[in-house]
Design an enzyme around this catalytic site. Structure first.
Site, PDB file in Angstrom:
ATOM      1  CG  ASP A   1      -2.172  -0.864   1.045  1.00 26.35           C
ATOM      2  OD1 ASP A   1      -2.633  -1.028   0.272  1.00 26.35           O
ATOM      3  OD2 ASP A   1      -2.110  -1.833   2.029  1.00 26.35           O
TER       4      ASP A   1
ATOM      5  CG  ASP B   1      -6.937  -3.312  -0.115  1.00 27.00           C
ATOM      6  OD1 ASP B   1      -7.383  -3.921   0.988  1.00 27.00           O
ATOM      7  OD2 ASP B   1      -6.392  -2.559  -0.584  1.00 27.00           O
TER       8      ASP B   1
HETATM    9  C1  DX5 Z   1      -6.480   0.398   2.884  1.00 30.58           C
HETATM   10  C2  DX5 Z   1      -5.599  -0.559   2.247  1.00 30.58           C
HETATM   11  C3  DX5 Z   1      -5.809  -1.877   2.582  1.00 30.58           C
HETATM   12  C4  DX5 Z   1      -5.614  -2.275   4.213  1.00 30.58           C
HETATM   13  C5  DX5 Z   1      -5.973  -3.584   4.227  1.00 30.58           C
HETATM   14  O1  DX5 Z   1      -6.325   1.706   2.631  1.00 30.58           O
HETATM   15  O2  DX5 Z   1      -5.878  -0.378   0.910  1.00 30.58           O
HETATM   16  O3  DX5 Z   1      -4.813  -2.628   1.887  1.00 30.58           O
HETATM   17  O4  DX5 Z   1      -4.673  -1.812   4.561  1.00 30.58           O
HETATM   18  O5  DX5 Z   1      -6.127  -3.932   5.721  1.00 30.58           O
HETATM   19  P1  DX5 Z   1      -7.394  -4.441   6.574  1.00 30.58           P
HETATM   20  O6  DX5 Z   1      -7.440  -5.924   6.105  1.00 30.58           O
HETATM   21  O7  DX5 Z   1      -6.805  -4.130   7.900  1.00 30.58           O
HETATM   22  O8  DX5 Z   1      -8.677  -3.710   6.163  1.00 30.58           O
HETATM   23 ZN    ZN Z   2      -4.627  -1.785  -0.303  1.00 28.33          ZN
END
Ligand code: DX5
Ligand code: ZN
Length: 211
Positions: free
Chosen positions: A32, A172
Protein backbone atom coordinates in the site's frame (compact mmCIF):
# COMPACT_ATOMS: atom_id res chain seq x y z
CA UNK A 1 -8.88 -17.70 -4.25
CA UNK A 2 -5.54 -16.07 -3.64
CA UNK A 3 -4.43 -14.02 -0.64
CA UNK A 4 -2.53 -10.79 -0.95
CA UNK A 5 -1.37 -9.76 2.51
CA UNK A 6 -1.25 -6.08 3.46
CA UNK A 7 1.37 -5.08 6.02
CA UNK A 8 -0.07 -1.60 6.59
CA UNK A 9 -1.22 -2.60 10.08
CA UNK A 10 2.24 -3.71 11.25
CA UNK A 11 3.38 -1.14 13.77
CA UNK A 12 6.35 -2.75 15.52
CA UNK A 13 9.39 -4.64 14.24
CA UNK A 14 8.40 -3.72 10.69
CA UNK A 15 11.25 -5.50 8.95
CA UNK A 16 11.12 -8.67 10.99
CA UNK A 17 7.33 -8.98 10.65
CA UNK A 18 7.33 -8.47 6.89
CA UNK A 19 9.82 -11.30 6.59
CA UNK A 20 7.55 -13.37 8.84
CA UNK A 21 4.65 -12.63 6.48
CA UNK A 22 6.78 -13.47 3.47
CA UNK A 23 7.44 -16.89 4.97
CA UNK A 24 3.77 -17.87 5.16
CA UNK A 25 1.68 -19.40 2.34
CA UNK A 26 0.29 -16.04 1.08
CA UNK A 27 0.29 -15.55 -2.69
CA UNK A 28 1.23 -11.86 -2.85
CA UNK A 29 2.59 -9.11 -0.66
CA UNK A 30 0.18 -6.17 -1.02
CA UNK A 31 2.20 -2.96 -0.99
CA UNK A 32 0.00 0.00 0.00
CA UNK A 33 1.51 3.30 -1.13
CA UNK A 34 0.00 6.54 0.20
CA UNK A 35 1.11 10.06 -0.66
CA UNK A 36 -0.66 12.15 1.99
CA UNK A 37 -2.61 13.83 -0.85
CA UNK A 38 -5.01 11.31 -2.40
CA UNK A 39 -5.41 9.94 1.14
CA UNK A 40 -4.40 11.60 4.42
CA UNK A 41 -1.83 9.03 5.48
CA UNK A 42 1.64 8.68 4.09
CA UNK A 43 3.77 5.58 3.55
CA UNK A 44 7.25 5.43 5.03
CA UNK A 45 10.19 6.50 2.87
CA UNK A 46 10.74 4.82 -0.48
CA UNK A 47 14.27 3.71 0.42
CA UNK A 48 13.15 2.07 3.66
CA UNK A 49 10.33 0.18 2.00
CA UNK A 50 12.57 -0.93 -0.88
CA UNK A 51 15.21 -2.18 1.53
CA UNK A 52 12.75 -4.46 3.32
CA UNK A 53 10.91 -5.63 0.23
CA UNK A 54 14.14 -6.48 -1.54
CA UNK A 55 14.57 -9.26 1.00
CA UNK A 56 11.17 -10.81 0.28
CA UNK A 57 10.31 -13.54 -2.23
CA UNK A 58 6.55 -13.24 -2.78
CA UNK A 59 5.22 -11.50 -5.89
CA UNK A 60 4.32 -7.88 -5.20
CA UNK A 61 0.88 -6.40 -5.71
CA UNK A 62 1.31 -2.62 -5.49
CA UNK A 63 -1.72 -0.46 -4.60
CA UNK A 64 -1.09 3.19 -5.39
CA UNK A 65 -3.25 5.55 -3.32
CA UNK A 66 -1.57 8.60 -4.83
CA UNK A 67 -2.36 11.66 -6.96
CA UNK A 68 0.67 11.57 -9.22
CA UNK A 69 0.33 8.03 -10.55
CA UNK A 70 3.07 8.21 -13.21
CA UNK A 71 5.70 9.41 -10.72
CA UNK A 72 4.99 6.47 -8.40
CA UNK A 73 4.93 3.91 -11.22
CA UNK A 74 8.41 5.08 -12.23
CA UNK A 75 9.60 4.57 -8.62
CA UNK A 76 7.90 1.27 -7.89
CA UNK A 77 8.65 -0.50 -11.14
CA UNK A 78 12.07 -1.04 -9.55
CA UNK A 79 10.39 -3.57 -7.26
CA UNK A 80 9.50 -5.62 -10.36
CA UNK A 81 5.91 -6.02 -9.15
CA UNK A 82 3.54 -8.43 -10.84
CA UNK A 83 0.65 -5.96 -10.54
CA UNK A 84 0.35 -2.20 -10.08
CA UNK A 85 -3.11 -0.85 -9.30
CA UNK A 86 -4.02 2.84 -9.42
CA UNK A 87 -7.21 4.69 -8.56
CA UNK A 88 -9.78 5.69 -11.19
CA UNK A 89 -10.72 8.72 -9.06
CA UNK A 90 -7.34 10.34 -9.51
CA UNK A 91 -6.30 9.56 -13.08
CA UNK A 92 -6.87 12.19 -15.73
CA UNK A 93 -6.16 9.84 -18.61
CA UNK A 94 -6.41 6.24 -17.44
CA UNK A 95 -5.46 4.88 -20.89
CA UNK A 96 -2.13 6.69 -20.67
CA UNK A 97 -1.44 4.81 -17.44
CA UNK A 98 -2.55 1.43 -18.79
CA UNK A 99 -0.22 1.92 -21.77
CA UNK A 100 2.66 2.86 -19.48
CA UNK A 101 2.21 -0.30 -17.38
CA UNK A 102 1.93 -2.48 -20.50
CA UNK A 103 5.21 -0.98 -21.76
CA UNK A 104 6.92 -1.95 -18.50
CA UNK A 105 5.42 -5.47 -18.63
CA UNK A 106 3.48 -4.97 -15.38
CA UNK A 107 -0.14 -6.12 -14.97
CA UNK A 108 -2.49 -3.20 -14.79
CA UNK A 109 -5.20 -2.80 -12.14
CA UNK A 110 -7.79 -0.06 -11.67
CA UNK A 111 -9.29 0.51 -8.25
CA UNK A 112 -12.59 2.12 -7.28
CA UNK A 113 -13.42 3.64 -3.90
CA UNK A 114 -16.62 2.57 -2.06
CA UNK A 115 -18.63 5.48 -3.53
CA UNK A 116 -17.47 5.03 -7.13
CA UNK A 117 -19.79 3.05 -9.38
CA UNK A 118 -18.56 0.21 -11.62
CA UNK A 119 -20.14 2.04 -14.61
CA UNK A 120 -17.42 4.71 -14.33
CA UNK A 121 -14.71 2.24 -15.39
CA UNK A 122 -16.69 0.37 -18.04
CA UNK A 123 -14.59 1.71 -20.94
CA UNK A 124 -11.42 0.29 -19.40
CA UNK A 125 -12.70 -3.20 -18.57
CA UNK A 126 -11.72 -4.87 -21.87
CA UNK A 127 -8.13 -3.66 -21.53
CA UNK A 128 -7.13 -4.16 -17.90
CA UNK A 129 -5.83 -7.16 -15.95
CA UNK A 130 -7.51 -6.49 -12.64
CA UNK A 131 -10.22 -4.47 -10.89
CA UNK A 132 -9.63 -3.69 -7.23
CA UNK A 133 -12.87 -3.07 -5.35
CA UNK A 134 -12.20 -1.07 -2.20
CA UNK A 135 -14.42 -2.42 0.57
CA UNK A 136 -13.27 0.34 2.98
CA UNK A 137 -12.29 3.97 2.38
CA UNK A 138 -8.64 3.86 1.28
CA UNK A 139 -6.10 5.26 3.70
CA UNK A 140 -5.77 2.90 6.64
CA UNK A 141 -6.04 -0.67 7.81
CA UNK A 142 -8.37 -2.09 10.45
CA UNK A 143 -11.66 -0.62 9.17
CA UNK A 144 -14.99 -2.41 8.82
CA UNK A 145 -16.00 -4.09 5.54
CA UNK A 146 -18.62 -2.10 3.59
CA UNK A 147 -21.37 -4.54 2.55
CA UNK A 148 -22.46 -2.66 -0.57
CA UNK A 149 -19.16 -3.81 -2.14
CA UNK A 150 -20.81 -7.19 -2.75
CA UNK A 151 -23.17 -5.71 -5.37
CA UNK A 152 -20.19 -4.26 -7.25
CA UNK A 153 -18.40 -7.61 -7.18
CA UNK A 154 -21.50 -9.37 -8.56
CA UNK A 155 -21.77 -6.80 -11.35
CA UNK A 156 -18.08 -7.08 -12.26
CA UNK A 157 -18.35 -10.86 -12.31
CA UNK A 158 -21.41 -10.84 -14.57
CA UNK A 159 -19.86 -8.24 -16.91
CA UNK A 160 -16.77 -10.36 -17.42
CA UNK A 161 -18.85 -13.46 -18.08
CA UNK A 162 -21.13 -11.70 -20.57
CA UNK A 163 -18.28 -10.04 -22.46
CA UNK A 164 -15.53 -12.58 -21.97
CA UNK A 165 -13.33 -9.97 -20.28
CA UNK A 166 -10.14 -11.26 -18.69
CA UNK A 167 -9.70 -9.05 -15.60
CA UNK A 168 -9.30 -10.52 -12.14
CA UNK A 169 -11.46 -9.25 -9.28
CA UNK A 170 -9.57 -8.24 -6.14
CA UNK A 171 -11.21 -6.92 -2.97
CA UNK A 172 -9.43 -4.82 -0.34
CA UNK A 173 -10.34 -3.82 3.19
CA UNK A 174 -12.00 -5.23 6.30
CA UNK A 175 -11.74 -8.86 5.21
CA UNK A 176 -11.80 -11.53 7.93
CA UNK A 177 -13.26 -14.94 8.77
CA UNK A 178 -16.82 -13.55 8.94
CA UNK A 179 -17.01 -12.24 5.36
CA UNK A 180 -14.56 -14.42 3.45
CA UNK A 181 -17.21 -16.96 2.35
CA UNK A 182 -19.36 -14.42 0.54
CA UNK A 183 -16.28 -13.32 -1.41
CA UNK A 184 -15.40 -16.90 -2.30
CA UNK A 185 -18.99 -17.52 -3.40
CA UNK A 186 -18.93 -14.53 -5.73
CA UNK A 187 -15.85 -15.52 -7.71
CA UNK A 188 -13.41 -13.06 -6.19
CA UNK A 189 -9.90 -14.01 -7.39
CA UNK A 190 -7.71 -12.20 -4.85
CA UNK A 191 -8.51 -10.91 -1.36
CA UNK A 192 -6.33 -8.33 0.36
CA UNK A 193 -6.13 -9.18 4.03
CA UNK A 194 -4.26 -6.97 6.49
CA UNK A 195 -5.05 -6.61 10.17
CA UNK A 196 -6.92 -9.93 10.43
CA UNK A 197 -3.59 -11.65 9.79
CA UNK A 198 -1.11 -9.19 11.27
CA UNK A 199 -3.02 -8.86 14.58
CA UNK A 200 -2.37 -12.55 15.23
CA UNK A 201 0.79 -13.85 16.88
CA UNK A 202 0.98 -16.66 14.37
CA UNK A 203 0.24 -15.23 10.91
CA UNK A 204 -0.15 -18.66 9.33
CA UNK A 205 -3.01 -19.49 11.74
CA UNK A 206 -4.97 -16.51 10.44
CA UNK A 207 -4.28 -17.44 6.83
CA UNK A 208 -5.36 -21.05 7.41
CA UNK A 209 -8.65 -19.88 8.96
CA UNK A 210 -9.71 -17.98 5.86
CA UNK A 211 -8.46 -20.33 3.17
C1 DX5 B 1 -6.57 0.48 2.89
C2 DX5 B 1 -5.57 -0.45 2.27
C3 DX5 B 1 -5.78 -1.89 2.59
C4 DX5 B 1 -5.82 -2.20 4.05
C5 DX5 B 1 -6.15 -3.63 4.33
O1 DX5 B 1 -6.35 1.76 2.47
O2 DX5 B 1 -5.60 -0.33 0.87
O3 DX5 B 1 -4.85 -2.68 1.88
O4 DX5 B 1 -4.65 -1.85 4.69
O5 DX5 B 1 -6.11 -3.81 5.70
P1 DX5 B 1 -7.31 -4.42 6.53
O6 DX5 B 1 -7.44 -5.86 6.13
O7 DX5 B 1 -6.88 -4.25 7.94
O8 DX5 B 1 -8.57 -3.65 6.21
ZN1 ZN C 1 -4.57 -1.79 -0.40
Amino acid sequence: MKISASFLGIKNNFEENIIKLDNTTIDYLHVDIMDGKFVNNKTCKFKEIMKVLDETKKPKDVHLMVKNIKKYIRKFKKLKPEIITFHYETCKNCFEITRMLKKYGIKCGISIKPDTKVEKIKTYLPYIDLVLVMSVEPGMGGQEFINSSIEKIKLLDSLRKENNYQYLIEVDGGINDTNIDILKNNNVDIVVVGSYITNMDNYQDGIDKIL
